[in-house]
Design an enzyme around this catalytic site. Structure first.
Site, PDB file in Angstrom:
ATOM      1  N   HIS A 182      43.330  90.346  22.959  1.00  0.00           N
ATOM      2  CA  HIS A 182      42.560  89.881  23.819  1.00  0.00           C
ATOM      3  C   HIS A 182      41.829  90.342  25.342  1.00  0.00           C
ATOM      4  O   HIS A 182      40.998  90.570  25.092  1.00  0.00           O
ATOM      5  CB  HIS A 182      43.029  88.429  23.468  1.00  0.00           C
ATOM      6  CG  HIS A 182      44.227  88.323  24.008  1.00  0.00           C
ATOM      7  ND1 HIS A 182      45.153  88.723  22.946  1.00  0.00           N
ATOM      8  CD2 HIS A 182      44.866  87.880  25.160  1.00  0.00           C
ATOM      9  CE1 HIS A 182      46.697  88.752  23.926  1.00  0.00           C
ATOM     10  NE2 HIS A 182      46.509  88.056  24.850  1.00  0.00           N
ATOM     11  N   ARG A 183      43.201  90.489  26.127  1.00  0.00           N
ATOM     12  CA  ARG A 183      43.039  90.951  27.077  1.00  0.00           C
ATOM     13  C   ARG A 183      42.435  92.522  26.867  1.00  0.00           C
ATOM     14  O   ARG A 183      41.573  92.458  27.937  1.00  0.00           O
ATOM     15  CB  ARG A 183      44.306  90.867  27.842  1.00  0.00           C
ATOM     16  CG  ARG A 183      43.999  90.656  29.639  1.00  0.00           C
ATOM     17  CD  ARG A 183      45.392  90.849  30.017  1.00  0.00           C
ATOM     18  NE  ARG A 183      46.420  90.587  29.922  1.00  0.00           N
ATOM     19  CZ  ARG A 183      46.958  89.296  28.929  1.00  0.00           C
ATOM     20  NH1 ARG A 183      46.104  88.481  28.910  1.00  0.00           N
ATOM     21  NH2 ARG A 183      48.780  89.985  28.581  1.00  0.00           N
ATOM     22  N   ASN A 193      51.147  87.204  37.800  1.00  0.00           N
ATOM     23  CA  ASN A 193      51.781  88.169  36.750  1.00  0.00           C
ATOM     24  C   ASN A 193      51.362  89.222  37.112  1.00  0.00           C
ATOM     25  O   ASN A 193      50.926  90.149  36.280  1.00  0.00           O
ATOM     26  CB  ASN A 193      50.999  87.018  35.720  1.00  0.00           C
ATOM     27  CG  ASN A 193      51.683  88.085  34.297  1.00  0.00           C
ATOM     28  OD1 ASN A 193      52.852  89.152  34.103  1.00  0.00           O
ATOM     29  ND2 ASN A 193      52.114  87.007  33.452  1.00  0.00           N
ATOM     30  N   ASP A 218      41.736  83.827  32.497  1.00  0.00           N
ATOM     31  CA  ASP A 218      42.748  83.044  31.466  1.00  0.00           C
ATOM     32  C   ASP A 218      43.180  83.251  30.213  1.00  0.00           C
ATOM     33  O   ASP A 218      41.247  83.382  29.495  1.00  0.00           O
ATOM     34  CB  ASP A 218      42.294  81.880  31.651  1.00  0.00           C
ATOM     35  CG  ASP A 218      42.989  80.062  32.212  1.00  0.00           C
ATOM     36  OD1 ASP A 218      44.249  80.734  32.455  1.00  0.00           O
ATOM     37  OD2 ASP A 218      42.510  78.934  30.656  1.00  0.00           O
ATOM     38  N   THR A 219      43.335  82.835  28.997  1.00  0.00           N
ATOM     39  CA  THR A 219      43.715  83.458  28.310  1.00  0.00           C
ATOM     40  C   THR A 219      44.003  81.653  27.677  1.00  0.00           C
ATOM     41  O   THR A 219      45.508  80.828  27.778  1.00  0.00           O
ATOM     42  CB  THR A 219      45.164  84.125  27.730  1.00  0.00           C
ATOM     43  OG1 THR A 219      44.536  85.292  28.516  1.00  0.00           O
ATOM     44  CG2 THR A 219      45.630  84.733  26.297  1.00  0.00           C
ATOM     45  N   HIS A 267      53.117  91.429  34.924  1.00  0.00           N
ATOM     46  CA  HIS A 267      53.347  92.280  33.507  1.00  0.00           C
ATOM     47  C   HIS A 267      51.590  92.624  33.571  1.00  0.00           C
ATOM     48  O   HIS A 267      51.489  93.463  33.188  1.00  0.00           O
ATOM     49  CB  HIS A 267      53.662  91.254  32.946  1.00  0.00           C
ATOM     50  CG  HIS A 267      54.164  91.719  31.707  1.00  0.00           C
ATOM     51  ND1 HIS A 267      55.370  92.542  31.099  1.00  0.00           N
ATOM     52  CD2 HIS A 267      52.983  92.104  30.380  1.00  0.00           C
ATOM     53  CE1 HIS A 267      55.307  92.646  29.932  1.00  0.00           C
ATOM     54  NE2 HIS A 267      54.119  92.689  29.587  1.00  0.00           N
ATOM     55  N   GLY A 303      55.464  85.822  26.614  1.00  0.00           N
ATOM     56  CA  GLY A 303      54.420  84.673  26.797  1.00  0.00           C
ATOM     57  C   GLY A 303      55.172  84.778  24.454  1.00  0.00           C
ATOM     58  O   GLY A 303      56.418  84.821  24.008  1.00  0.00           O
ATOM     59  N   TYR A 304      54.116  84.497  23.851  1.00  0.00           N
ATOM     60  CA  TYR A 304      53.636  84.266  22.366  1.00  0.00           C
ATOM     61  C   TYR A 304      54.358  85.487  21.341  1.00  0.00           C
ATOM     62  O   TYR A 304      53.705  85.619  20.724  1.00  0.00           O
ATOM     63  CB  TYR A 304      52.595  83.189  21.465  1.00  0.00           C
ATOM     64  CG  TYR A 304      52.516  81.745  22.618  1.00  0.00           C
ATOM     65  CD1 TYR A 304      52.413  80.858  22.089  1.00  0.00           C
ATOM     66  CD2 TYR A 304      51.789  81.462  23.902  1.00  0.00           C
ATOM     67  CE1 TYR A 304      53.044  79.201  22.398  1.00  0.00           C
ATOM     68  CE2 TYR A 304      52.144  80.276  24.197  1.00  0.00           C
ATOM     69  CZ  TYR A 304      51.784  79.754  23.411  1.00  0.00           C
ATOM     70  OH  TYR A 304      52.047  78.469  24.114  1.00  0.00           O
ATOM     71  N   ASP A 305      53.908  86.524  22.238  1.00  0.00           N
ATOM     72  CA  ASP A 305      54.179  88.122  21.534  1.00  0.00           C
ATOM     73  C   ASP A 305      54.618  87.793  20.280  1.00  0.00           C
ATOM     74  O   ASP A 305      54.578  88.850  19.370  1.00  0.00           O
ATOM     75  CB  ASP A 305      54.520  89.166  22.737  1.00  0.00           C
ATOM     76  CG  ASP A 305      53.174  89.319  23.181  1.00  0.00           C
ATOM     77  OD1 ASP A 305      51.911  89.308  23.570  1.00  0.00           O
ATOM     78  OD2 ASP A 305      52.816  90.323  24.623  1.00  0.00           O
TER      79      ASP A 305
HETATM   80  P1  IMP Z   1      47.759  83.393  30.738  1.00  0.00           P
HETATM   81  O1  IMP Z   1      46.271  82.786  31.210  1.00  0.00           O
HETATM   82  O2  IMP Z   1      46.862  84.782  30.759  1.00  0.00           O
HETATM   83  O3  IMP Z   1      48.219  82.835  32.120  1.00  0.00           O
HETATM   84  O4  IMP Z   1      47.918  82.904  29.904  1.00  0.00           O
HETATM   85  C1  IMP Z   1      48.134  81.296  29.410  1.00  0.00           C
HETATM   86  C2  IMP Z   1      49.473  81.277  28.349  1.00  0.00           C
HETATM   87  O5  IMP Z   1      49.304  81.913  27.307  1.00  0.00           O
HETATM   88  C3  IMP Z   1      50.946  82.693  28.924  1.00  0.00           C
HETATM   89  O6  IMP Z   1      51.398  81.590  29.437  1.00  0.00           O
HETATM   90  C4  IMP Z   1      51.211  82.860  27.694  1.00  0.00           C
HETATM   91  O7  IMP Z   1      52.010  82.202  26.985  1.00  0.00           O
HETATM   92  C5  IMP Z   1      49.614  82.820  26.757  1.00  0.00           C
HETATM   93  N1  IMP Z   1      49.889  84.398  26.812  1.00  0.00           N
HETATM   94  C6  IMP Z   1      48.286  85.223  27.506  1.00  0.00           C
HETATM   95  N2  IMP Z   1      48.342  86.560  27.373  1.00  0.00           N
HETATM   96  C7  IMP Z   1      49.130  86.773  26.504  1.00  0.00           C
HETATM   97  C8  IMP Z   1      49.484  87.513  25.340  1.00  0.00           C
HETATM   98  O8  IMP Z   1      49.206  88.759  25.871  1.00  0.00           O
HETATM   99  N3  IMP Z   1      50.575  87.602  24.872  1.00  0.00           N
HETATM  100  C9  IMP Z   1      51.938  86.508  24.505  1.00  0.00           C
HETATM  101  N4  IMP Z   1      51.018  84.948  25.536  1.00  0.00           N
HETATM  102  C10 IMP Z   1      49.944  84.905  26.148  1.00  0.00           C
END
Ligand code: IMP
Length: 194
Positions: A177-178, A10, A69-70, A12, A150-152
């Site tokens: 969070h990140r 990603n 992972d988020t 971004h 994403g859900y921003d």
């Molecule tokens: P990942 O593990 O960071 O790829 O996150 C999994 C999913 O969580 C992503 O595909 C987004 O839908 C959502 N996500 C993760 N980080 C963010 C964020 O900072 N803002 C909004 N959605 C997020």
């Protein structure tokens, strides 16, 4: 400057995390170290997925690396979409469809509490470490803003009146969070203290 592999495709997120790391470390991408295949993410938890991705990269390269992972954890939905956040509505990382499904599943729901949780798994000199970052907030009743991803457009962090998608990248990173998980990672990489 130290080099460290960030196991993500990603772009971004790469630029977001590079900004947080500043000049201390140069992030190496998966492409740059020859990993072009999708890395499996089949664990049942964020911790499990982050470790699975970091271990995959470490086994292939033997180099220092980290993976994140988020998940968006919505209280009224029992913590969902959680580990399924990327593929909530479809198999294809469709942000718009995910947001529509979230709004539908929260229709008429007065408890709109949610949190983003990020787990980073670091493998440094062969040892494993986990870092967690959380931001609490609520899910709005409609999308606002076009920054971020994403859900921003639906997530209003506690203490704010706008969504993450209405904030600058700097303002979001400062409380996200990140941002919080990466701050812990950066402190550890700089000071060697957990
Ligand atoms: P990942 O593990 O960071 O790829 O996150 C999994 C999913 O969580 C992503 O595909 C987004 O839908 C959502 N996500 C993760 N980080 C963010 C964020 O900072 N803002 C909004 N959605 C997020």
């Amino acid at each position: 400057m130290g080099k460290i592999i960030f196991a993500t495709n990603n772009a971004h997120k790469l630029s977001e995390v590079q900004a947080l790391l500043g000049d201390a470390f140069e992030l190496v991408t998966l492409k740059e170290c020859g990993i072009t295949e999708d890395i499996p993410e089949t664990a049942a938890t964020l911790e499990g997925n982050a470790l699975q991705k970091a271990r995959y990269v470490f086994e292939k390269t033997g180099a220092d690396c980290f993976a994140d992972d988020t998940g968006l954890e919505v209280e009224a939905l029992g913590g969902e979409p959680g580990v399924h956040s990327a593929r909530y509505a479809t198999d294809g990382h469709d942000f718009a469809a995910n947001n529509r499904l979230l709004l539908k599943n929260l229709e008429g729901q007065s408890n709109r509490k949610a949190r983003f949780r990020t787990v980073i798994a670091l493998i440094l000199e062969g040892k494993e470490y986990l870092f967690e970052g959380i931001v609490e907030g609520t899910i709005a009743t409609r999308e606002s803003g076009c920054e971020g991803f994403g859900y921003d457009p639906l997530f209003v962090p506690s203490g704010e009146i706008v969504t993450f998608a209405q904030m600058s990248a700097e303002a979001k990173n400062a409380i996200s969070h990140r941002g919080r998980a990466v701050a812990k990672l950066v402190n550890f990489l700089k000071d060697g203290k957990l």
